[in-house]
Structures are given as C-alpha cells and as structure tokens.
Design a protein around this motif. Structure first.
Motif, PDB file in Angstrom:
ATOM      1  N   GLU A 102     -11.697   3.234  40.990  1.00 51.27           N
ATOM      2  CA  GLU A 102     -11.325   3.578  42.391  1.00 51.27           C
ATOM      3  C   GLU A 102     -12.331   2.599  43.125  1.00 51.27           C
ATOM      4  OE1 GLU A 102      -8.660   4.726  42.122  1.00 51.27           O
ATOM      5  OE2 GLU A 102      -8.473   6.761  40.802  1.00 51.27           O
ATOM      6  N   LYS A 162     -13.786  14.531  38.639  1.00 54.50           N
ATOM      7  CA  LYS A 162     -13.912  13.083  38.991  1.00 54.50           C
ATOM      8  C   LYS A 162     -15.119  12.821  39.762  1.00 54.50           C
ATOM      9  CE  LYS A 162     -10.643   9.658  40.644  1.00 54.50           C
ATOM     10  NZ  LYS A 162      -9.280   9.404  40.660  1.00 54.50           N
ATOM     11  N   ARG A 198     -16.509   8.235  34.095  1.00 53.10           N
ATOM     12  CA  ARG A 198     -15.160   7.416  34.496  1.00 53.10           C
ATOM     13  C   ARG A 198     -15.442   5.832  34.288  1.00 53.10           C
ATOM     14  NH1 ARG A 198     -10.696   9.054  37.094  1.00 53.10           N
ATOM     15  NH2 ARG A 198      -9.571   7.279  38.230  1.00 53.10           N
TER      16      ARG A 198
HETATM   17  N1  SAM Z   1      -5.237  11.681  38.124  1.00 50.32           N
HETATM   18  C1  SAM Z   1      -5.513  10.515  37.391  1.00 50.32           C
HETATM   19  C2  SAM Z   1      -6.683   9.547  38.045  1.00 50.32           C
HETATM   20  O1  SAM Z   1      -6.964   9.810  38.994  1.00 50.32           O
HETATM   21  O2  SAM Z   1      -7.213   8.615  37.417  1.00 50.32           O
HETATM   22  C3  SAM Z   1      -4.440   9.525  37.263  1.00 50.32           C
HETATM   23  C4  SAM Z   1      -3.265   9.318  38.240  1.00 50.32           C
HETATM   24  S1  SAM Z   1      -3.525   8.918  39.676  1.00 50.32           S
HETATM   25  C5  SAM Z   1      -2.031   9.852  40.588  1.00 50.32           C
HETATM   26  C6  SAM Z   1      -3.395   7.419  39.893  1.00 50.32           C
HETATM   27  C7  SAM Z   1      -4.110   6.407  40.950  1.00 50.32           C
HETATM   28  O3  SAM Z   1      -3.175   6.500  42.111  1.00 50.32           O
HETATM   29  C8  SAM Z   1      -5.332   6.659  41.217  1.00 50.32           C
HETATM   30  O4  SAM Z   1      -6.234   6.081  40.278  1.00 50.32           O
HETATM   31  C9  SAM Z   1      -5.664   6.041  42.631  1.00 50.32           C
HETATM   32  O5  SAM Z   1      -6.035   4.808  42.520  1.00 50.32           O
HETATM   33  C10 SAM Z   1      -4.218   5.532  43.005  1.00 50.32           C
HETATM   34  N2  SAM Z   1      -4.207   6.492  44.541  1.00 50.32           N
HETATM   35  C11 SAM Z   1      -4.500   7.620  44.764  1.00 50.32           C
HETATM   36  N3  SAM Z   1      -4.222   8.021  46.076  1.00 50.32           N
HETATM   37  C12 SAM Z   1      -3.396   6.834  46.596  1.00 50.32           C
HETATM   38  C13 SAM Z   1      -3.272   6.474  47.716  1.00 50.32           C
HETATM   39  N4  SAM Z   1      -3.348   7.145  48.811  1.00 50.32           N
HETATM   40  N5  SAM Z   1      -2.840   5.030  48.150  1.00 50.32           N
HETATM   41  C14 SAM Z   1      -2.374   4.295  47.081  1.00 50.32           C
HETATM   42  N6  SAM Z   1      -2.785   4.545  45.638  1.00 50.32           N
HETATM   43  C15 SAM Z   1      -3.527   5.737  45.480  1.00 50.32           C
END
Ligand code: SAM
Ligand code: SF4
Length: 485
Positions: A212, A229, A235
């Motif tokens: 991130e 997290k 991570r």
């Molecule tokens: N929950 C796990 C994690 O956070 O590693 C995996 C799935 S998470 C749903 C997948 C990715 O979505 C995250 O790593 C983040 O980079 C991205 N993400 C989260 N919020 C977002 C947003 N508002 N806009 C774009 N990408 C986003």
C-alpha cells in the motif's frame, strides 16, 4: 466474540513474528529521500545515460530510476516513454494477458482508512459467497471466456486459510462445457509460511500482497496500530514467507495516492531487488492501483497525495525501464481512454469485464452496486468490447496459462524471459488461446477483427520462423475443426 477471539490470536501471532524476525528492513526511508534529493532535476545527459542502460534490459538500480523519476523536461519524458515502449516490445511483444478479479468474501477485521470494506464502514454491505454462488460466478466468467482469475478476500475468520483453500479447489473443479479456470491467483492478507504451503498444495498461481505505502508514517496513519494490518513488517516480509513456502510467483504493489509517487516507485524497486537478492528471483508482477472513491470513505475520495494521469504514465514507464522482466498489471480502476494510452508504456497484464462486488458477476446487468463494492471501477466494459479495442490497437489478447503448466514459474520464468523467449514461445501460445476465445466466445464483430489480427501475426511470424509458423498454422486449423487446448 468468535471474531474477536480469532483477531486476538492472529494479533498475538503477528507480535511473536515481529519479535523473532531478524531480517533487516530493506526500505531505508532516509536513503530513498536522499537519493531523490541528490538526483533532483537531472541534466539531459544523465537521463540519456540511464536510458541507454535501460535498453540493455538488465534493469536499473534505485539511483538510476530516481534520475528518470526526477526528470522535469517534457521533451525528455517523451524519450523515457519511447524507451519504455521499446522495452515492452522487446520482452513481451504485442501480447496482453487477460484476467478477471473474483471477490469471494468482503468481511474484514481491519480498518484501512481508504477501503470500503473496512470493519467500521457500515455503509457497505459485506458478505461471503456460498459454494453455490461461487460456482455461479465462476460459470459466468468462464462463459465469457475467462481462464485466469485473481480471487480476493477480506481478512476475517469467515475467509480463513481453510476457506481459501476450499474455495480455490471449488473454482478449479467448476467445469462449464469447454470452459474452465486454469490459473487462480490470490490477493489476500499476509499469511504464515505453513499457511502459504497449504495454498501451494491447492495449486495457486501468484500470491499478491500490496504494501500500500512504503512510507512508515503514512502506513501508520492509514492502518490503525491495533489491527492485523497495522504491522508494517508482517506485511513487508509477507512475500518472503510465501517464497520460503515454495510459492514461486509473488506479486507486489503500491496503492498510489497515499504518499509521494516517486518515493513509492523506489520502494517497489527496493522490494523487487530484495526478493531477487534473497531468492534469486524478483516479483512476478507489480501492480500500481490508484485510490478510487469508495462509499463513505473520505480518504479514497480525496487522496492525500493524488497522482495525476500524467504522473501515472511516468510511474508505468519508469517501472518498465527498471524491472524489464517483471509483469506490470493495469486494472479496471482506470478509465477506458487512459487504459488505452498507458498500455503501450509497459503493461503486460490487465483485467476486463470486471466486477468488484461480492456476487457482482451474477448482477452484471447492474453497472454499479455501490453498497457492496470495495471502491468504484473506472472501466466497466465487457471483456468482448475490450478485446475488440486491443485488436484495433494491434495487440494479441492472451488467456494463456501454458507457461505455468510447463513449469515456467518463478526463476524459470525469469531465465526464460531473460533469453527473450517470451516473445517466441508465449506469443504463439497467446495466439492459440485467442483463437479459442474467438471461436467459442466472441461476438461477430470481435471475431472479424480478431481473425485479422491473428492472420497478420502468423504472416509476420512466418517470415521470422517459418517452421514454427507452419506448426502454429496447423494447430489453428485443428482448432477450427474442433480441437481445444
Ligand atoms: N484484504 C487484503 C489486503 O488488504 O491485503 C486483500 C484484498 S484488498 C480487498 C485488495 C487491494 O485493494 C488492497 O491491497 C488495496 O491496495 C486495494 N484498495 C483498497 N481500497 C482501495 C480504493 N479505495 N481504491 C483502490 N484500491 C483500493
Ligand atoms: Fe480489509 Fe484489505 Fe480493505 Fe484493508 S484493504 S479493510 S485489509 S479488505
């Protein structure tokens, strides 16, 4: 209480790991900041020198990449873009690999400030697919012609490691006439080595964890300390543990918009170099999502460090120059016009026809399901429509997974790619999988332009490698007669 109990146990596990993990943190913030300051506003000659090194296809170190990132001259940027295009063409040819995301479970115990699925966001309705719903989603995807998925899970006891393994097995087992998913990649929370081994057992493709942001203070602001997290180091070394468990292909990424994009690109390069140093092979792919608006999520609607379209192009071009053999993934977060513009700069994989609500494919007809989505997508076109555009632009869409079945993963893929063989072996494979798509799934308009794309490719290939082209032609004829992969 069950959820809290699970979270507490996981948190204790992370704390034990933090105390025991002796590896040195490979992100040195002061060093990155110092490199960026030292290379500020570079002279043209310095940029030219870095570009000529990039053209040798051995990659760039952080200092060299910083020279490109710091360039302020629009004319010189055109040269950087041209070099990125050349590198993409030299390593990958005009093949673009296609996949779809499949959101399986959205409940999450974390509270990432930017994410619609965060624990305290009551505005988004979080849910988990049942086995029947999962099979229905997979059938829709395979009916549209998809062969590769990335499955996505929130971090929660309902989607623990056993659930992940069961759902992945279910996806591979869901047949649909000729259609089937041949590669399941995973995007989920960091795991223990033992848990990664379980995933290797069920035959996953790539495991993706995005850091991130590599900037510690920003990381702390976005991920509350008492959440799973919240641990930067758990991570940061997630993919080192995956590699220790024998997962060959791992994928890194940054969520652009949280912190300075130049710093983050150097963070990605440091991460790639550390994996290469420790395991002899860098990440299989890099992702560079930008923050998109999400329901009831102010950080997502107003990113602290917004990345403009112009800077987004620079991110892609510099990554292409710096890590020539690592795939670059563009997603449907971006708008169609921008996708078209940035693909030539180095993108090797992208999704299409995507839905990011849990159960979103069964509800295809509704463009947006805001109360169930993680965030808003910029491109909701169908796979067929997107493929038509790729053909118009001279690309060969690929659903190919042959390389993985032939064992070309991890360092095998790297050595294969480094010998320039992706073009000679993957492109013919791409053509065969594309032919399969045209025969079994395409609309008449896409089939028409797709057949022309294939014919033009076969003609060019015949001039370079007549014998292999003859084999390819024969295989295409056999496919027309009904044979498949
Ligand atoms: N929950 C796990 C994690 O956070 O590693 C995996 C799935 S998470 C749903 C997948 C990715 O979505 C995250 O790593 C983040 O980079 C991205 N993400 C989260 N919020 C977002 C947003 N508002 N806009 C774009 N990408 C986003
Ligand atoms: Fe949960 Fe991942 Fe969203 Fe964070 S980004 S709230 S961990 S789903």
């Amino acid at each position: 209480p069950e959820e809290e109990d699970w979270r507490e146990k996981r948190l204790a596990l992370i704390r034990r790991y933090e105390a025991a993990e002796k590896r040195e943190d490979f992100i040195k913030e002061e060093k990155i900041t110092e490199i960026l300051a030292r290379t500020a506003d570079p002279p043209r000659a310095a940029v030219a020198e870095v570009l000529s090194k990039a053209r040798e296809l051995h990659g760039l170190n952080p200092e060299e990449a910083a020279v490109l990132l710091n360039c302020r001259d629009a004319e010189v940027w055109e040269e950087i873009f041209a070099t990125a295009r050349q590198i993409k063409e030299a390593v990958y040819g005009n093949r673009i690999v296609l996949f779809a995301p499949l959101y399986i479970s959205s409940p999450c115990v974390n509270n990432c400030a930017y994410c619609g699925f965060r624990h305290t966001n009551a505005a988004v309705n979080k849910r988990t697919l049942t086995a029947e719903e999962l099979a229905a989603e997979v059938r829709i995807l395979t009916q549209n012609g998809h062969k590769r998925l990335i499955v996505v899970y929130g971090e929660h006891p309902v989607s623990d490691i056993d659930f992940m393994c069961r759902t992945i097995e279910k996806i591979y087992a869901t047949k649909n006439g000729r259609g089937e998913i041949r590669r399941v990649n995973v995007n989920a929370a960091p795991l223990t080595v033992a848990e990664y081994r379980q995933l290797k057992e069920v035959g996953i493709g790539t495991y993706q964890v995005f850091q991130e942001t590599y900037h510690h203070e920003t990381y702390r602001k976005m991920h509350p300390a008492n959440t799973l997290k919240g641990s930067y180091r758990w991570r940061l070394f997630a993919l080192h543990r995956a590699m220790e468990a024998g997962i060959d292909d791992v994928a890194i990424g940054v969520l652009f918009g949280l912190y300075d994009w130049r710093f983050e690109v150097l963070g990605l390069i440091c991460h790639a170099l550390d994996l290469e140093r420790e395991f002899g092979v860098g990440p299989h792919t890099i992702s560079f999502p930008r923050l998109e608006p999400a329901l009831n999520t102010p950080v997502a609607s107003a990113p602290p460090y917004p990345v403009s379209d112009a800077d987004f192009k620079k991110v892609i071009a510099v990554l292409r120059c710096a890590v020539p053999y690592t795939g670059l993934i563009l997603t449907c977060r971006e708008r169609p016009t921008l996708r078209r513009e940035v693909i030539p700069l180095g993108v090797s994989q992208t999704d299409a026809g995507s839905r990011i609500a849990v159960g979103g494919y069964a509800q295809m007809a509704r463009e947006h399901i805001p109360d169930r989505q993680q965030f808003q997508l910029g491109d909701t076109r169908s796979l067929d429509e997107f493929i038509r555009e790729l053909c118009e632009d001279g690309y060969i869409p690929s659903f190919c997974t042959a390389g993985y079945r032939a064992g070309r993963t991890g360092c095998h893929f790297m050595s294969f790619a480094k010998k320039g063989l992706v073009k000679n072996f993957c492109l013919p494979n791409a053509v065969l999988t594309f032919k399969e798509y045209l025969l079994d799934y395409a609309t008449p308009a896409t089939r028409e332009i797709g057949e022309k794309t294939i014919a033009a490719y076969v003609e060019r290939f015949a001039q370079q490698m007549p014998q292999r082209a003859a084999v390819l032609k024969e295989m295409l004829t056999r496919m027309e007669a009904g044979e498949r992969d």
